[in-house]
Design an enzyme around this catalytic site. Structure first.
Site, PDB file in Angstrom:
ATOM      1  N   ALA A  95       0.828  -1.203   0.000  1.00 19.22           N
ATOM      2  CA  ALA A  95       0.000   0.000   0.000  1.00 19.22           C
ATOM      3  C   ALA A  95       0.862   1.252   0.000  1.00 19.22           C
ATOM      4  O   ALA A  95       0.670   2.163  -0.820  1.00 19.22           O
ATOM      5  CB  ALA A  95      -0.930  -0.009   1.210  1.00 19.22           C
ATOM      6  N   ASP A 107      10.541  -6.301  -3.567  1.00 20.46           N
ATOM      7  CA  ASP A 107       9.483  -6.834  -2.701  1.00 20.46           C
ATOM      8  C   ASP A 107       9.339  -8.307  -3.039  1.00 20.46           C
ATOM      9  O   ASP A 107       9.166  -8.665  -4.209  1.00 20.46           O
ATOM     10  CB  ASP A 107       8.159  -6.100  -2.944  1.00 20.46           C
ATOM     11  CG  ASP A 107       7.137  -6.377  -1.845  1.00 20.46           C
ATOM     12  OD1 ASP A 107       7.018  -7.539  -1.427  1.00 20.46           O
ATOM     13  OD2 ASP A 107       6.456  -5.433  -1.417  1.00 20.46           O
ATOM     14  N   ARG A 111      -6.536  -1.062  -1.295  1.00 22.56           N
ATOM     15  CA  ARG A 111      -5.615   0.027  -0.951  1.00 22.56           C
ATOM     16  C   ARG A 111      -4.481   0.173  -1.951  1.00 22.56           C
ATOM     17  O   ARG A 111      -4.045   1.268  -2.221  1.00 22.56           O
ATOM     18  CB  ARG A 111      -4.995  -0.210   0.445  1.00 22.56           C
ATOM     19  CG  ARG A 111      -5.985  -0.445   1.526  1.00 22.56           C
ATOM     20  CD  ARG A 111      -5.357  -0.864   2.835  1.00 22.56           C
ATOM     21  NE  ARG A 111      -4.263  -1.784   2.755  1.00 22.56           N
ATOM     22  CZ  ARG A 111      -4.371  -3.084   2.486  1.00 22.56           C
ATOM     23  NH1 ARG A 111      -5.555  -3.614   2.249  1.00 22.56           N
ATOM     24  NH2 ARG A 111      -3.315  -3.868   2.457  1.00 22.56           N
ATOM     25  N   LYS A 113       4.545  -8.270  -6.459  1.00 23.94           N
ATOM     26  CA  LYS A 113       4.141  -6.892  -6.186  1.00 23.94           C
ATOM     27  C   LYS A 113       5.092  -5.873  -6.800  1.00 23.94           C
ATOM     28  O   LYS A 113       4.688  -4.749  -7.089  1.00 23.94           O
ATOM     29  CB  LYS A 113       4.073  -6.660  -4.670  1.00 23.94           C
ATOM     30  CG  LYS A 113       2.827  -7.201  -4.010  1.00 23.94           C
ATOM     31  CD  LYS A 113       2.764  -6.770  -2.560  1.00 23.94           C
ATOM     32  CE  LYS A 113       1.466  -7.226  -1.911  1.00 23.94           C
ATOM     33  NZ  LYS A 113       1.379  -6.800  -0.507  1.00 23.94           N
ATOM     34  N   ASP A 158       6.176  -3.356   6.349  1.00 22.46           N
ATOM     35  CA  ASP A 158       5.067  -3.598   7.273  1.00 22.46           C
ATOM     36  C   ASP A 158       5.487  -4.388   8.505  1.00 22.46           C
ATOM     37  O   ASP A 158       4.654  -4.933   9.204  1.00 22.46           O
ATOM     38  CB  ASP A 158       3.939  -4.351   6.548  1.00 22.46           C
ATOM     39  CG  ASP A 158       4.383  -5.712   6.023  1.00 22.46           C
ATOM     40  OD1 ASP A 158       5.565  -6.060   6.201  1.00 22.46           O
ATOM     41  OD2 ASP A 158       3.550  -6.420   5.435  1.00 22.46           O
ATOM     42  N   ASN A 159       6.806  -4.456   8.772  1.00 25.32           N
ATOM     43  CA  ASN A 159       7.225  -5.160   9.988  1.00 25.32           C
ATOM     44  C   ASN A 159       8.491  -4.529  10.551  1.00 25.32           C
ATOM     45  O   ASN A 159       9.310  -3.956   9.820  1.00 25.32           O
ATOM     46  CB  ASN A 159       7.433  -6.659   9.721  1.00 25.32           C
ATOM     47  CG  ASN A 159       8.613  -6.927   8.813  1.00 25.32           C
ATOM     48  OD1 ASN A 159       9.741  -7.064   9.289  1.00 25.32           O
ATOM     49  ND2 ASN A 159       8.384  -6.968   7.503  1.00 25.32           N
ATOM     50  N   CYS A 169      -0.403 -20.261  31.127  1.00 28.72           N
ATOM     51  CA  CYS A 169      -1.444 -20.930  31.904  1.00 28.72           C
ATOM     52  C   CYS A 169      -2.785 -20.206  31.755  1.00 28.72           C
ATOM     53  O   CYS A 169      -3.840 -20.828  31.796  1.00 28.72           O
ATOM     54  CB  CYS A 169      -1.048 -21.036  33.375  1.00 28.72           C
ATOM     55  SG  CYS A 169      -0.954 -19.442  34.224  1.00 28.72           S
TER      56      CYS A 169
END
Length: 1123
Positions: free
Chosen positions: A552, A578, A589, A602, A643-644, A699
């Site tokens: 995007a 990419d 988008r 992409k 994006d990370n 837990c």
């Protein structure tokens, strides 16, 4: 063509029938039969006309993508009101009135009906999943029922249109009376040289339709009348005169229901927005955030009552908020659903404006939830607001006094254009002075609102560039105004109230611009040249840019760079990489992609104007032979479109190493941020990081969940364990049983035992050979998960259990569970069994019969499964330690159990069919036909029922379990526009840190926080100082002793030297003294096994040093250039 043929054929029928009957009845009574004949002909004729009309309507109603015989007839349901004539796209103006009538464009009342559920437009959740995560279904339905007008298809108008078409509307009408000029090409991505001379609205319509063929797009190319406006929910003007805007706004303001009016302009490096949503506009959701909650720990019987919550998470309430209580035991009076006001809010407590003296005594439990109320806003019409603007929305507090001046400047520009019939000429001092005079005159009439001081220099910049619409400014304001349109149509998020002004004069080159340098060159970049000059334009064209990511953000950047002319020169180059492929969810988008691109890389980008090399390599240590030293050293600037965080950290490290400027940005729903990383001027991206997300204890997730997130986290874990990890483990065993057994014996721990037990269960105890076996497995899993385990848990820890400290075991946040009783008549139960059975069959390669997907037939098969009675174990161990990282307890007989399991598995393998393998299933959230989310959502909701936790639908489950990042086009456009304003500064060079801007924005509020970047941390030693940007370079093939001497001369005592992960030298190790005479390069080769590749001239080492007082000194990385 098909429609015309249909009409002709159907009109021919009555003629042929009439001709036949005339011959057949020639000898009959002429008067009687001619009358009958005429009736017949007219009747069949009417039928033909009706049939033709129905054919026309049906063809228009055909769903997008339907197959037709002729390619040019592939028109979707909401088709364009245009037709191809030669090479021109011509509006069917003569049909506009009739078609507009037939469209039944939604009025306010019609929209209510549609919202109330009569015929809501279906939402494609695969396409709009990221947008749904921001807006929700109700907002999307309102949006899909809305009709919007955009008047003025300049660069700003086209950006707004792009963003709202991607979001989705019922219809969009484009109005423009102007033709495309070469001047427009630098700001409107939809225009090309071939469009010059065409109407601007018509030139945009086909390309906008390609973005989302579910939106009806029509055009108006004549003068706009007030009557045109009555059929829209929102109207946007980007090029209307102030006089026209006041007239249109008055009509919209007084219309019933009111029509949202937005006026926005971009003038060079200056922009403005005005919003008027009517006398009373209701905002249903002010910020779009989920209501905050807290888990009650205690409530006092006081006036006012004191409420204390558990200290797991800080309370996000504010004084004056309204809250409701639920699930309170003892003080049940609070469970009446009544809203109550809170005050004196602290991190874990607050007081309640309520007298609880006579209420029941609080015992345990309770959830307190924030109540979000609608907000009613009263807007002023433009005519009034011009004189009484109220508070301006601020963005940059270093320019707090700019908005009042720009408020006058935009009015003065209108006066200038009205009087002289043109914009000020770029670089003309005479025109700039005229505009300043207009501002001065308007200011004198402002009365009490009069400005004490007018900044002539700022107004000179404003006048000089006022004719130009710059792409970065258009992108930025296109995002802002696009979001305001969504707010106007849906009531989601707080509107801009009412004026917003912005400027980026610091983007101008540092040196004064010569008027001759601003003159047009008769090229597509003339508008940009009129602001920045031809010299900077040349620098933009010759730039070498590395852009990482083509999602995007990447699509928006590619558009912006192309329109700015970046990398478009003979020596310019954009390297784009990419490694991802296009998915359907990207299309709402990532506007450069179409549905036929799904599955393609992409980074594929076809734009002849820009010199681009498209790669599919992930930027990482593994690809440093591709992106080598020579590549990095050649770059002008790096743009992240990632994006990370991990990828961002790596790119930041490389930019610091090679001292390259990095433009960083990111979005999260309606929020976005930008960060400029400039060598030696600003801190790097990695200098400040958000704290890690708080993870729920294991837990809690497995035995004591208290919210739906815990349930979904557990369900996702179970999916991966059952259908991916265990089948993979089975295949590992079957591929080499002997080696697998040796590996498990070598481990010999509880984890190895657990893996072997899973494999044995899968191949022996729970192996499936038929679909009925899969159903049985699913039914038994249901019983185990939601009945037996709960019975065991409540047997081990009864409801009245007390801890060792004497407090109730089942106190907040723990929730006491109840077992479920399976019923095939419960849709939730049966849907989970269906999903589990189908996935189990897939993992074993078993065909799924048709009846397996039919609930009634499946219910019969499920009910035939025999369920054994469950007896809780008295010695069962359930982990309650919140610090535990595994649920598998170690045992002294692990080795014996492992040996026994390996023996059983080896025997089991011999009974399997030859070459038997399982099919591991990798979780895919975006395919609604694969039953992955059906299983996870069903599993989580059944667990939620166990613990009386509110359930969620599959879409919400997908957001949480799929870890979907909310995303919309508007915030993406805003972020990239802001970044590209900074790109001008970087490529121009010479700017100080004070000229750069970092931004955080939240379009939902709306909020803009723009500030100078932070300077890098500076370290000082003796007469030296350095930052993270510095790297010490030493020429020559040094020995270890020579390096130590080089450092010692600087007053630094090196006690440790490392290369990569290996230690080359440590002063505490006496044997390391033997290495002192060795070359550092040779040491790295021997000890660290590092071979310096041929393309690299140097070796990097990390040195830990102390000063003479034994204080640690962080020194820069040292690069030894030995070649």
């Amino acid at each position: 063509m098909g429609i015309i043929l249909g009409f002709l054929l159907l009109l021919l029928v009555p003629v042929l029938v009439g001709f036949y009957l005339e011959i057949f009845m020639a000898d009959q009574d002429s008067r009687l039969y001619r009358r009958s004949l005429l009736s017949l002909i007219l009747g069949v004729g009417c039928y033909a006309l009706l049939g033709g009309a129905l054919l026309y309507v049906l063809r228009r109603k055909r769903r997008a993508g339907a197959v037709v015989e002729e390619e040019e007839e592939q028109v979707s349901e909401k088709t364009l009101l245009t037709k191809k004539m030669g090479d021109q796209l011509v509006s069917l103006m003569e049909l506009e009135t009739e078609v507009a009538t037939n469209k039944n464009l939604t009025t306010g009342q019609d929209m209510e009906l549609e919202e109330n559920g009569s015929k809501p437009q279906e939402i494609d959740e695969d396409l709009h999943s990221r947008q749904l995560a921001v807006y929700g279904r109700e907002t999307m339905r309102r949006l899909f029922a809305s009709n919007v007008l955009i008047s003025g298809l300049n660069g700003l108008g086209s950006e707004i249109a792009k963003n709202i078409v991607l979001a989705g509307l019922k219809s969009l009408t484009l109005h423009d009376e102007e033709d495309v000029k070469i001047w427009d090409l630098s700001s409107n991505f939809f225009f090309s040289e071939d469009d010059i001379g065409k109407n601007r609205a018509l030139a945009c319509v086909q390309k906008l339709h390609d973005l989302n063929n579910n939106v009806m797009i029509s055009t108006i190319t004549e003068k706009l009348s007030k009557e045109h406006l009555s059929k829209f929910q929102a109207v946007v003007f980007t090029d209307a005169s102030l006089e026209e805007a006041i007239e249109y706004d008055e009509f919209c303001h007084n219309h019933q229901p009111p029509i949202a009016f937005i006026k926005s302009e971009v003038r060079g490096l200056f922009g403005s927005v005005f919003c008027d949503f009517g006398p009373e506009f209701t905002v249903f959701d002010v910020d779009g955030e989920e209501p905050h909650t807290g888990i009650v720990a205690s409530i006092s019987n006081d006036n006012p009552a004191a409420v204390y919550c558990i200290d797991d998470e800080r309370l996000e309430f504010q004084d004056g908020d309204l809250v409701v209580f639920s699930e309170v035991d003892g003080m049940k009076e609070l469970n009446d659903g009544k809203s109550r006001k809170v005050k004196n809010v602290r991190p874990y407590s607050f007081t309640l404006e309520e007298d609880t003296t006579n209420f029941g005594r609080y015992e345990k439990g309770g959830i307190v939830t924030q109540v979000k109320l609608p907000k009613v806003l009263q807007f002023k019409p433009l005519k009034v607001a011009l004189k009484e603007p109220g508070d301006f929305l601020l963005s940059d507090f270093s320019k707090y006094d700019r908005s009042p001046l720009l408020h006058l400047a935009f009015q003065a520009l209108e006066k200038f254009r009205y009087d002289l019939g043109r914009f000020p000429i770029a670089g003309s001092e005479e025109d700039a002075q005229r505009l300043i005079d207009f501002v001065t005159n308007i200011n004198l009439k402002m009365g009490e609102g009069k400005l004490e001081k007018i900044d002539d220099k700022l107004l000179q910049h404003f006048a000089s560039g006022s004719r130009a619409i710059l792409n970065p400014m258009a992108a930025m304001f296109g995002g802002i105004v696009g979001q305001e349109v969504v707010k106007a149509c849906s009531g989601k998020f707080h509107p801009l109230f009412q004026f917003f002004y912005f400027d980026s004069v610091e983007s101008l080159p540092v040196e004064p611009l010569d008027a001759d340098d601003l003159k047009p060159l008769n090229c597509r970049y003339d508008a940009q040249i009129s602001v920045f000059g031809s010299k900077l334009q040349k620098k933009l064209e010759e730039a070498k840019v590395f852009m990482v990511g083509s999602g995007a953000l990447g699509c928006e950047f590619l558009k912006n760079l192309t329109l700015m002319g970046v990398c478009c020169g003979q020596n310019g180059k954009l390297t784009l990489t990419d490694d991802d492929v296009i998915e359907k969810s990207n299309l709402s988008r990532q506007f450069l992609f179409r549905d036929w691109n799904i599955g393609q890389a992409k980074s594929t980008f076809n734009q002849p104007a820009i010199h681009v090399e498209a790669l599919q390599n992930r930027a990482s240590p593994e690809t440093e032979d591709v992106f080598n030293d020579a590549f990095w050293e050649s770059l002008s600037v790096v743009i992240n479109a990632l994006d990370n965080v991990n990828a961002r950290m790596y790119m930041d490290m490389r930019c610091v190493y090679f001292q390259k400027p990095l433009l960083e940005s990111g979005t999260l729903g309606a929020k976005c941020n930008t960060q400029m990383v400039i060598p030696h001027l600003t801190e790097n991206y990695g200098a400040s990081r958000d704290p890690p997300e708080k993870q729920a204890p294991m837990c809690t997730v497995h035995s004591f969940p208290h919210n739906i997130d815990h349930c979904l986290s557990w369900a996702r874990s179970e999916f991966e364990g059952l259908f991916e990890k265990t089948p993979n483990e089975v295949n590992n065993f079957l591929s080499n049983p002997v080696q697998y057994g040796l590996s498990m014996r070598s481990s010999g721990d509880a984890q190895a035992r657990d893996l072997l037990e899973r494999v044995y269960e899968c191949l022996e105890k729970e192996r499936c050979e038929t679909f009925q076996d899969c159903i049985k497995w699913a039914r038994l899993k249901f019983e185990d998960y939601f009945a037996n385990r709960v019975k065991q848990l409540t047997f081990t820890f009864p409801e009245d259990s007390i801890t060792s400290t004497g407090t109730p075991f089942w106190s907040a946040p723990k929730r006491f569970p109840r077992p479920l009783h399976f019923s095939s008549s419960d849709p939730g139960h049966l849907q989970l069994i269906m999903a589990a059975s189908i996935l189990r069959a897939e993992s074993f390669g078993i065909p799924v019969p048709d009846w397996g997907k039919k609930p009634k037939m499946l219910a019969v098969a499920v009910d035939s499964v025999v369920i054994s009675d469950f007896e809780p174990k008295k010695d069962a161990k359930i982990v309650t330690d919140e610090t535990a990282t595994t649920l598998t307890a170690a045992s002294i007989d692990d080795a014996d159990v492992i040996e026994d399991l390996i023996t059983k598995l080896e025997a089991c393998a011999k009974r399997l069919p030859p070459r038997f393998q399982m099919n591991p299933i990798h979780f895919e959230k975006d395919d609604d036909t694969n039953y992955h989310m059906d299983f996870i959502a069903g599993l989580a909701n059944m667990r939620a029922r166990n613990y009386s936790i509110p359930e969620v639908d599959k879409l919400k489950a997908k957001f949480i379990a799929g870890r979907i990042i909310p995303a919309i086009a508007t915030s993406t456009a805003l972020a990239t526009g802001l970044v590209c304003l900074e790109l001008y500064k970087i490529l121009a060079g010479g700017h100080k840190r004070e000229d750069y801007r970092n931004t955080f924005a939240n379009l939902a509020l709306p909020l803009f926080s723009i500030a100078e970047p932070v300077a890098p941390k500076e370290i000082k030693h003796r007469d030296m100082k350095w930052t993270v940007w510095d790297r010490w370079i030493i020429e020559g093939n040094l020995t270890l002793r020579e390096l130590l001497k080089w450092l010692s001369d600087k007053g630094l005592n090196a006690y440790s030297i490392s290369c990569g992960t290996s230690l080359l030298y440590n002063s505490l190790f006496t044997r390391h003294s033997d290495r002192l005479e060795k070359k550092i390069v040779d040491l790295a080769r021997e000890v660290a096994k590092v071979e310096v590749p041929p393309y690299r001239r140097h070796l990097d080492v990390v040195v830990a040093c102390e000063d003479d007082e034994d204080n640690d000194i962080d020194i820069p990385l040292i690069s030894i250039y030995f070649r």
